[in-house]
Design a protein around this motif. Structure first.
Motif, mmCIF file in Angstrom:
data_model
loop_
_atom_site.group_PDB
_atom_site.id
_atom_site.type_symbol
_atom_site.label_atom_id
_atom_site.label_comp_id
_atom_site.label_asym_id
_atom_site.label_seq_id
_atom_site.Cartn_x
_atom_site.Cartn_y
_atom_site.Cartn_z
ATOM 1 N N THR A 1 46.660 42.236 35.725
ATOM 2 C CA THR A 1 45.411 42.818 35.229
ATOM 3 C C THR A 1 44.251 41.902 35.599
ATOM 4 N N GLY A 2 43.053 42.442 35.482
ATOM 5 C CA GLY A 2 41.869 41.627 35.724
ATOM 6 C C GLY A 2 41.818 40.423 34.797
ATOM 7 N N GLY A 3 42.237 40.620 33.554
ATOM 8 C CA GLY A 3 42.261 39.510 32.598
ATOM 9 C C GLY A 3 43.234 38.421 33.003
ATOM 10 N N ASN A 4 44.423 38.826 33.471
ATOM 11 C CA ASN A 4 45.398 37.841 33.953
ATOM 12 C C ASN A 4 44.827 37.058 35.125
ATOM 13 N N HIS B 1 44.895 47.308 36.796
ATOM 14 C CA HIS B 1 46.029 46.592 37.371
ATOM 15 C C HIS B 1 45.867 46.522 38.880
ATOM 16 N N PHE B 2 46.145 45.361 39.422
ATOM 17 C CA PHE B 2 46.042 45.139 40.860
ATOM 18 C C PHE B 2 47.425 44.847 41.421
ATOM 19 N N ALA B 3 47.768 45.556 42.490
ATOM 20 C CA ALA B 3 49.090 45.416 43.102
ATOM 21 C C ALA B 3 49.249 44.085 43.827
ATOM 22 N N ASP B 4 48.150 43.582 44.361
ATOM 23 C CA ASP B 4 48.209 42.326 45.108
ATOM 24 C C ASP B 4 46.819 41.709 45.185
ATOM 25 N N ALA B 5 46.734 40.524 45.775
ATOM 26 C CA ALA B 5 45.460 39.817 45.865
ATOM 27 C C ALA B 5 44.441 40.603 46.677
ATOM 28 N N ASN B 6 44.884 41.306 47.701
ATOM 29 C CA ASN B 6 43.952 42.078 48.529
ATOM 30 C C ASN B 6 43.231 43.140 47.713
ATOM 31 N N ILE C 1 35.036 34.768 37.571
ATOM 32 C CA ILE C 1 35.821 34.929 36.345
ATOM 33 C C ILE C 1 35.244 36.048 35.482
ATOM 34 N N ASP C 2 33.928 36.061 35.339
ATOM 35 C CA ASP C 2 33.277 37.101 34.538
ATOM 36 C C ASP C 2 33.522 38.482 35.127
ATOM 37 N N LYS C 3 33.439 38.598 36.445
ATOM 38 C CA LYS C 3 33.659 39.880 37.108
ATOM 39 C C LYS C 3 35.103 40.338 36.906
ATOM 40 N N LEU C 4 36.059 39.429 37.007
ATOM 41 C CA LEU C 4 37.459 39.786 36.794
ATOM 42 C C LEU C 4 37.690 40.278 35.369
ATOM 43 N N ARG C 5 37.034 39.677 34.412
ATOM 44 C CA ARG C 5 37.177 40.104 33.017
ATOM 45 C C ARG C 5 36.689 41.533 32.821
ATOM 46 N N ALA D 1 41.708 36.579 35.850
ATOM 47 C CA ALA D 1 40.609 35.715 35.418
ATOM 48 C C ALA D 1 41.162 34.356 34.996
ATOM 49 N N GLY D 2 42.277 34.357 34.274
ATOM 50 C CA GLY D 2 42.890 33.102 33.843
ATOM 51 C C GLY D 2 43.405 32.288 35.010
ATOM 52 N N VAL D 3 44.054 32.949 35.951
ATOM 53 C CA VAL D 3 44.571 32.255 37.144
ATOM 54 C C VAL D 3 43.404 31.686 37.949
ATOM 55 N N ALA D 4 42.380 32.524 38.144
ATOM 56 C CA ALA D 4 41.221 32.094 38.932
ATOM 57 C C ALA D 4 40.523 30.899 38.282
ATOM 58 N N ALA D 5 40.407 30.918 36.953
ATOM 59 C CA ALA D 5 39.783 29.795 36.251
ATOM 60 C C ALA D 5 40.573 28.515 36.498
#
Length: 63
Positions: free
Chosen positions: A20-23, A48-53, A38-42, A25-29
């Motif tokens: 998820t975007g929230g997940n 849900h994102f299938a992959d980094a792309n 981080i704010d945009k990901l939140r 955001a934590g990894v990116a931080a």
């Protein structure tokens, strides 16, 4: 968002997909992403994102 897609993808190193975007955001931080990323990901908390792309595509879309 004016970010290099390759750099954005690096912020997701170590993420388990799908995520998820929230997940992400934590990894990116943890990977040193700027607050703007981080704010945009939140904003994508329920998405849900299938992959980094897919996450990079969402971040770089003009909204």
């Amino acid at each position: 968002m004016q970010q290099d897609p390759t750099q954005l993808a690096k912020y997701f190193e170590g993420a388990n997909f799908p995520a998820t975007g929230g997940n992400l955001a934590g990894v990116a931080a943890g990977n040193g992403a700027p607050d703007e990323v981080i704010d945009k990901l939140r904003e994508f908390e329920g998405d849900h994102f299938a992959d980094a792309n897919k996450a990079v595509e969402a971040l770089t879309e003009q909204r």
